[in-house]
Design a protein around this motif. Structure first.
Motif, mmCIF file in Angstrom:
data_model
loop_
_atom_site.group_PDB
_atom_site.id
_atom_site.type_symbol
_atom_site.label_atom_id
_atom_site.label_comp_id
_atom_site.label_asym_id
_atom_site.label_seq_id
_atom_site.Cartn_x
_atom_site.Cartn_y
_atom_site.Cartn_z
ATOM 1 N N VAL A 44 0.675 -1.124 -0.003
ATOM 2 C CA VAL A 44 -0.246 0.161 0.019
ATOM 3 C C VAL A 44 0.977 1.351 0.048
ATOM 4 C CG1 VAL A 44 -1.646 1.271 1.419
ATOM 5 C CG2 VAL A 44 -1.943 -1.128 1.024
ATOM 6 N N THR A 45 1.800 1.099 0.884
ATOM 7 C CA THR A 45 3.025 2.400 0.886
ATOM 8 C C THR A 45 3.503 2.606 -0.561
ATOM 9 O OG1 THR A 45 3.228 1.843 3.297
ATOM 10 C CG2 THR A 45 4.848 3.427 2.103
ATOM 11 N N SER A 46 3.863 1.505 -1.238
ATOM 12 C CA SER A 46 4.597 1.438 -2.590
ATOM 13 C C SER A 46 3.775 1.942 -3.671
ATOM 14 C CB SER A 46 5.087 0.088 -2.785
ATOM 15 O OG SER A 46 6.088 -0.418 -1.944
ATOM 16 N N MET A 47 2.283 1.418 -3.367
ATOM 17 C CA MET A 47 1.382 2.228 -4.342
ATOM 18 C C MET A 47 1.179 3.880 -4.092
ATOM 19 S SD MET A 47 -1.704 -0.852 -4.247
ATOM 20 C CE MET A 47 -2.784 0.620 -5.390
ATOM 21 N N ARG A 48 1.207 4.387 -3.013
ATOM 22 C CA ARG A 48 0.939 5.626 -2.827
ATOM 23 C C ARG A 48 2.206 6.337 -3.347
ATOM 24 N NH1 ARG A 48 -0.822 5.866 3.695
ATOM 25 N NH2 ARG A 48 -3.098 5.002 3.478
ATOM 26 N N ALA A 49 3.435 5.772 -3.032
ATOM 27 C CA ALA A 49 4.597 6.293 -3.746
ATOM 28 C C ALA A 49 4.702 6.382 -5.130
ATOM 29 C CB ALA A 49 5.928 5.682 -3.122
ATOM 30 N N ALA A 50 4.317 5.049 -5.677
ATOM 31 C CA ALA A 50 4.060 5.052 -7.062
ATOM 32 C C ALA A 50 3.118 6.085 -7.870
ATOM 33 C CB ALA A 50 3.682 3.782 -7.595
ATOM 34 N N GLN A 51 2.040 6.382 -7.095
ATOM 35 C CA GLN A 51 1.010 7.288 -7.476
ATOM 36 C C GLN A 51 1.394 8.677 -7.399
ATOM 37 O OE1 GLN A 51 -2.384 6.131 -4.796
ATOM 38 N NE2 GLN A 51 -2.905 4.264 -6.240
ATOM 39 N N LEU A 54 4.557 9.586 -7.536
ATOM 40 C CA LEU A 54 5.455 9.489 -8.777
ATOM 41 C C LEU A 54 4.945 10.054 -10.231
ATOM 42 C CD1 LEU A 54 8.360 9.635 -9.747
ATOM 43 C CD2 LEU A 54 8.315 7.296 -9.652
ATOM 44 N N GLU A 55 3.883 8.871 -10.320
ATOM 45 C CA GLU A 55 3.004 9.218 -11.538
ATOM 46 C C GLU A 55 2.276 10.451 -11.550
ATOM 47 O OE1 GLU A 55 0.419 6.063 -12.547
ATOM 48 O OE2 GLU A 55 -0.200 6.746 -14.397
ATOM 49 N N LEU A 56 1.864 11.047 -10.678
ATOM 50 C CA LEU A 56 1.142 12.418 -10.418
ATOM 51 C C LEU A 56 2.092 13.598 -10.890
ATOM 52 C CD1 LEU A 56 -1.188 12.213 -7.552
ATOM 53 C CD2 LEU A 56 -1.916 12.358 -9.825
ATOM 54 N N SER A 57 3.282 13.289 -10.409
ATOM 55 C CA SER A 57 4.538 14.407 -10.672
ATOM 56 C C SER A 57 4.924 14.119 -12.155
ATOM 57 C CB SER A 57 5.627 14.239 -9.756
ATOM 58 O OG SER A 57 5.287 14.318 -8.269
ATOM 59 N N ALA A 58 5.205 12.990 -12.636
ATOM 60 C CA ALA A 58 5.575 12.840 -13.971
ATOM 61 C C ALA A 58 4.155 13.479 -14.972
ATOM 62 C CB ALA A 58 5.791 11.361 -14.298
ATOM 63 N N ARG A 59 3.059 13.093 -14.584
ATOM 64 C CA ARG A 59 2.059 13.586 -15.632
ATOM 65 C C ARG A 59 1.893 15.318 -15.527
ATOM 66 N NH1 ARG A 59 -1.682 10.351 -17.597
ATOM 67 N NH2 ARG A 59 -1.505 8.092 -17.042
ATOM 68 N N ASP A 60 2.360 15.710 -14.344
ATOM 69 C CA ASP A 60 2.428 17.154 -14.101
ATOM 70 C C ASP A 60 3.398 17.548 -15.152
ATOM 71 O OD1 ASP A 60 1.452 17.326 -10.577
ATOM 72 O OD2 ASP A 60 0.153 17.449 -12.547
ATOM 73 N N GLU A 116 11.528 8.228 -2.703
ATOM 74 C CA GLU A 116 10.729 7.362 -1.824
ATOM 75 C C GLU A 116 10.106 6.162 -2.458
ATOM 76 O OE1 GLU A 116 8.402 6.625 1.379
ATOM 77 O OE2 GLU A 116 9.890 8.047 1.043
ATOM 78 N N ALA A 117 9.792 6.369 -3.817
ATOM 79 C CA ALA A 117 9.580 5.064 -4.282
ATOM 80 C C ALA A 117 10.786 3.964 -4.618
ATOM 81 C CB ALA A 117 8.976 5.204 -5.773
ATOM 82 N N GLU A 118 11.899 4.522 -4.829
ATOM 83 C CA GLU A 118 13.097 3.743 -4.787
ATOM 84 C C GLU A 118 13.586 3.128 -3.475
ATOM 85 O OE1 GLU A 118 15.921 6.488 -6.259
ATOM 86 O OE2 GLU A 118 15.930 5.756 -8.407
ATOM 87 N N ARG A 119 13.326 3.679 -2.402
ATOM 88 C CA ARG A 119 13.405 3.351 -1.164
ATOM 89 C C ARG A 119 12.528 2.156 -0.784
ATOM 90 N NH1 ARG A 119 11.161 3.793 4.037
ATOM 91 N NH2 ARG A 119 9.696 5.120 3.312
ATOM 92 N N LEU A 120 11.190 2.147 -1.256
ATOM 93 C CA LEU A 120 10.326 1.030 -0.868
ATOM 94 C C LEU A 120 10.198 -0.189 -2.008
ATOM 95 C CD1 LEU A 120 7.442 3.451 -0.186
ATOM 96 C CD2 LEU A 120 8.536 2.136 1.421
ATOM 97 N N ALA A 121 11.021 0.168 -2.916
ATOM 98 C CA ALA A 121 11.283 -1.031 -3.966
ATOM 99 C C ALA A 121 12.173 -2.176 -3.493
ATOM 100 C CB ALA A 121 11.808 -0.534 -5.356
#
Length: 500
Positions: free
Chosen positions: A46-53, A55-61, A94-99
């Motif tokens: 769940v934490t990784s999903m939040r981090a991935a989301q 990251l995707e929001l930032s990339a989409r921005d 954050e996403a790398e830390r949780l991978a």
């Protein structure tokens, strides 16, 4: 009862009870360990999903800002990118830390490489100045680098975590099945200890599963808050029995909401530009049409002896020319022609344009001076489009000096650039438009359309150059145009001045 008989009865019962107790304790320990492992997996995913989301929001921005620039051609749309860079890199860290698994780590390495390539190319292209952005290069960065090398690996990372949640849920179900089997065995044996142990185990497992399910449903509610629409409200009203399904559905709703928001923003931007274009066309066409209408009404009413005077014909011709110029300006702005580039000697072309405006300059008592190098200065460009830029800059300089003054046009050949400067002695740039001078529909003239300088910038950037405006130290304004010199024919030389 004799002690031997008691011992013979009690011993087996005690042995069975102890065995059942050992089984119960072992089962409880095993279930507890499995539950802790599953809960940890759920929490990590769940934490990784939040981090991935995030990251995707930032990339989409980032991609959204690039798309807006591609739609509007306005460099200011790229100004938020440095701020978004910090947010995106924090989300990536954050996403790398949780991978924790090799596939997740490989996807994060690919994402980091994509972001590094994007920001490196962006910095090289703009050098800290969004107005230097190249349209084609920006399109490649947005559609290729961001879409394929950043957003796609991030989505795959999210899908991996969704798969982890599915596996964790299956592990929960398998644990529950194993516990049910153990309880049936204990019940068949009829051991009070087994029943009691089973009850304790079931109660503890139920509480643990309820806590896990509540955490999942809390996560689903948080995701729902990020996608708050009428459809989502209806969706929240009917929860499923599976908390994992709620999390997956909520994550899908968040992604759908993000895509819808991006589409709405682009549509609103396009409608705003369409409205401004329509208002500009109406403003520029209304006055000439009114003059033509009045002349035709006068002719129809007999006030001009059923014929138009020579002056009336001149007015008609002038207003028709105004209409043609207005429509032409809007067509140039909305659909600029593709440049027909060829090697052109810049000095004679500038002299030619200056000669053509000297007639009007003489009427305003404005001197036009041209300074060109002794050696030929050659650039790869469309001569007609460069003339359009020079005419616009010279006419602006004349408008800034209605009662006399001086215009200096200078051509300089550098190592790999051709620099043109147009200076006047007018009042300088108004502070209210200094930062928006090259934007569409921004004008310093009361009757101006505000498209001339915007078209000039588009022409210069299409040629791989740049244009800038600044206040002249001695008063007035200086416009500077920098264009790439022709390959193999780099310009150099000392300026030689020609004046009138």
């Amino acid at each position: 009862m004799q002690p031997r008989v008691w011992t013979g009865i009690a011993a087996p019962v005690a042995a069975v009870s102890v065995l059942l107790l050992v089984v119960a304790v072992g089962t409880a320990w095993y279930v507890r360990d499995m539950q802790a492992t599953t809960a940890g997996m759920l929490g990590e995913n769940v934490t990784s999903m939040r981090a991935a989301q995030e990251l995707e929001l930032s990339a989409r921005d980032l991609r959204s800002q690039g798309v807006r620039y591609l739609l509007t051609g306005e460099p200011k749309m790229l100004e938020p990118i440095p701020r978004l860079r910090d947010r995106t890199m924090d989300a990536l860290a954050e996403a790398e830390r949780l991978a924790t698994t090799p596939p997740e780590q490989a996807l994060m390495r690919k994402t980091r490489a994509g972001l590094h390539a994007f920001f490196t190319e962006y910095d090289r292209m703009t050098n800290g100045r969004p107005d230097l952005a190249d349209y084609a290069k920006t399109l490649e960065l947005v559609d290729t680098v961001l879409a394929n090398e950043v957003i796609e690996p991030t989505r795959e990372y999210l899908r991996l975590n969704e798969g982890g949640l599915t596996r964790a849920n299956a592990e929960n179900e398998r644990t529950a099945a194993q516990l049910t089997t153990g309880l049936i065995v204990l019940g068949l044996c009829g051991s009070v200890g087994g029943l009691l142990g089973g009850w304790v185990i079931a109660a503890g497992l139920r509480r643990a599963m309820m806590r896990t399910e509540e955490r999942l449903r809390t996560t689903a509610r948080q995701l729902d808050e990020a996608a708050r629409t009428a459809e989502d409200n209806a969706h929240r009203a009917g929860r499923s029995a599976d908390a994992l399904d709620d999390v997956a559905r909520s994550a899908t709703a968040v992604l759908d909401r993000l895509r819808q928001t991006e589409r709405d923003a682009l549509r609103a931007e396009q409608l705003a530009w369409a409205g401004r274009m329509a208002a500009g066309i109406a403003h520029e066409v209304r006055n000439p049409l009114m003059a033509i209408k009045l002349l035709i009404q006068a002719l129809a009413d007999g006030r001009t002896d059923n014929r138009l005077r020579p002056r009336d014909m001149e007015v008609l011709e002038e207003e028709i020319i105004r209409l043609e110029q207005a429509v032409g300006s809007f067509l140039d702005f909305a659909r600029p022609p593709r440049p027909d580039k060829k090697p052109v000697e810049v000095g004679p072309l500038v002299e030619q344009v200056a000669d053509r405006v000297r007639g009007r300059a003489a009427l305003q008592r404005v001197a036009v001076e041209v300074s060109t190098p002794r050696r030929p200065v050659v650039a790869e460009l469309d001569p007609g489009q460069l003339q359009q830029v020079l005419y616009n800059l010279l006419f602006n300089a004349l408008d800034a000096q209605p009662t006399g003054g001086r215009i200096a046009v200078t051509v300089v050949g550098e190592d790999d650039r051709v620099v043109l400067r147009v200076e006047d002695e007018g009042p300088g740039l108004p502070a209210r438009v200094r930062d928006r001078l090259f934007e569409a529909f921004v004008s310093t003239k009361d009757a101006g359309m505000g498209l001339g300088l915007s078209i000039c910038r588009r022409i210069v950037e299409t040629h791989g150059g740049e244009i800038a405006a600044a206040d002249r130290p001695g008063g007035g304004t200086v416009f500077t145009v920098r264009l790439p010199a022709s390959a193999g024919r780099r310009a150099s030389g000392v300026p030689a001045t020609a004046a009138s």
